[in-house]
Scaffold this motif. Structure first.
Motif, PDB file in Angstrom:
ATOM      1  N   ARG A 252      19.479  72.819  59.389  1.00  0.00           N
ATOM      2  CA  ARG A 252      18.980  72.207  58.147  1.00  0.00           C
ATOM      3  C   ARG A 252      18.515  70.759  58.392  1.00  0.00           C
ATOM      4  O   ARG A 252      17.431  70.376  58.010  1.00  0.00           O
TER       5      ARG A 252
ATOM      6  N   ASP B 147      14.328  75.724  55.713  1.00  0.00           N
ATOM      7  CA  ASP B 147      14.779  75.919  54.327  1.00  0.00           C
ATOM      8  C   ASP B 147      15.883  76.989  54.294  1.00  0.00           C
ATOM      9  O   ASP B 147      16.196  77.613  55.309  1.00  0.00           O
ATOM     10  N   TYR B 148      16.466  77.193  53.115  1.00  0.00           N
ATOM     11  CA  TYR B 148      17.597  78.124  53.003  1.00  0.00           C
ATOM     12  C   TYR B 148      17.226  79.531  53.473  1.00  0.00           C
ATOM     13  O   TYR B 148      18.009  80.194  54.157  1.00  0.00           O
TER      14      TYR B 148
ATOM     15  N   MET C 165      24.179  78.246  51.375  1.00  0.00           N
ATOM     16  CA  MET C 165      24.451  77.078  50.524  1.00  0.00           C
ATOM     17  C   MET C 165      25.906  76.649  50.620  1.00  0.00           C
ATOM     18  O   MET C 165      26.197  75.459  50.767  1.00  0.00           O
TER      19      MET C 165
END
Lengths: 148, 198
Positions: free
Chosen positions: B154, B160-161, B176
């Motif tokens: 990250r 990105d996620y 997350m």
């Protein structure tokens, strides 16, 4: 799921999405209003943002020319090594199979046949053993790049 | 030839990979130059020394070269590549731990892998940042492998996620939560340096 992945509260999820820019502009505006009103949430957001700023100011060291040369040499060596081994093993299997077949149907005495097969099997086992040991340890040999 | 190059646009990268897939070796070399630095950075997080990290990058690029035909055109290259790299590193760690159950060597030297401060900074700021950088790397060392890898993907690779989920083969919700807990731990370890930044 482990402790490592313990679920987040809805606020924590929103905080993550906010810090990582994974929110729509509307959600963002809405969350910023909450940040202005809730000092605890704002402090947590500032902490994450600070960590992001620190890491953003760092760049990972790029490979040097020497490292790139070493990389390409090893890359091409590997390709050639792999092709070489495939050809060698294919040849040995075909020739060995043919040799065994010819030996078995030849008129040699049984003792000679057994001795030849034992020598072949012994050679094969020793070769495989040496190769396996070399493959297992050579990658972790710290001095493999050192000229002896 | 060093590995630093200006990043490509998505369209340029797709064209580059398509060319490499169809046998253009020059395109493959460009791809290596583009990703080499990033690959070493990620691999460092797993194997913890630069020499092995370069070997891991070599392994990953070799696999990419062999299986480029499996890569679906139009897909993002980074998550696919980092997933391959991660598998190489995890295999290596597993084999190394078996091979070095008793080691006579001291701990591997990681000094060469310390992230460098941004070039845009002045000399004084650079010296201060060098210290923060060292501390950051030390703090990273104290994180678990799972936390370290997610921070690297990250914060240093800017994935990105969705891409991180693809690399680690976990759901986005888990990305997350894992990232959240990793940041919390890293935040605690970096507290004295973060105070100065706030």
């Amino acid at each position: 799921m482990t402790d490592l992945d313990a679920p987040l509260t809805s606020d924590q999820e929103k905080l993550m999405a906010y810090v990582d820019d994974e929110m729509s502009p509307e959600e963002r505006t809405e969350f910023e209003k909450r940040l202005a009103a809730e000092p605890e949430l704002a402090a947590e957001s500032a902490g994450f943002q600070c960590l992001t700023d620190i890491t953003k100011s760092m760049t990972l060291a790029e490979p040097t020319d020497h490292e790139m040369r070493r990389f390409w040499e090893s890359f091409y060596n590997r390709s050639e090594w792999q092709i070489g081994w495939i050809l060698l093993i294919t040849g040995v299997v075909i020739l060995g199979g043919y040799g065994v077949f010819e030996l078995l149907r030849s008129g040699q005495p049984l003792l000679i046949k057994i001795a030849a097969l034992a020598a072949l099997a012994g050679g094969g086992i020793l070769f495989w053993n040496t190769l396996r040991l070399k493959m297992r340890t050579s990658r972790f040999d710290r001095y493999r790049g050192v000229m002896r | 030839m060093s590995g630093s190059r200006a990043p490509l646009t998505v369209a340029e990268e797709i064209r580059l990979i398509a060319g490499a897939k169809h046998g253009d070796h020059g395109n493959f070399e460009t791809l290596v130059e583009l990703y080499m630095g990033r690959a070493i950075g990620v691999a460092m997080g797993y194997v913890r020394n630069r020499h092995d990290a370069i070997d891991m990058a070599n392994d990953a690029f070799f696999r990419v070269y062999k299986h480029l035909d499996r890569f679906r055109e139009g897909e993002r290259f980074a998550p696919w590549f980092f997933r391959i790299l991660r598998n190489c590193c995890l295999n290596f760690i597993q084999k190394r731990s078996r091979a070095r159950q008793v080691s006579i060597h001291p701990k591997d030297d990681d000094s060469l892998g310390i992230p460098l401060p941004d070039d845009a900074l002045g000399p004084t700021a650079k010296a201060e940042d060098q210290e923060v950088s060292r501390e950051l790397w030390k703090a990273m060392e104290n994180l678990s492998l799972q936390h370290r890898e997610i921070i690297l993907l990250r914060h240093f690779q800017d994935l990105d996620y969705a891409s991180i989920a693809e690399v680690l083969e976990i759901p986005i919700g888990t990305v997350m939560s894992r990232l959240f807990h990793a940041r919390k731990k890293l935040g605690v370890l970096m507290e004295p340096y973060m105070e100065g930044q706030k």
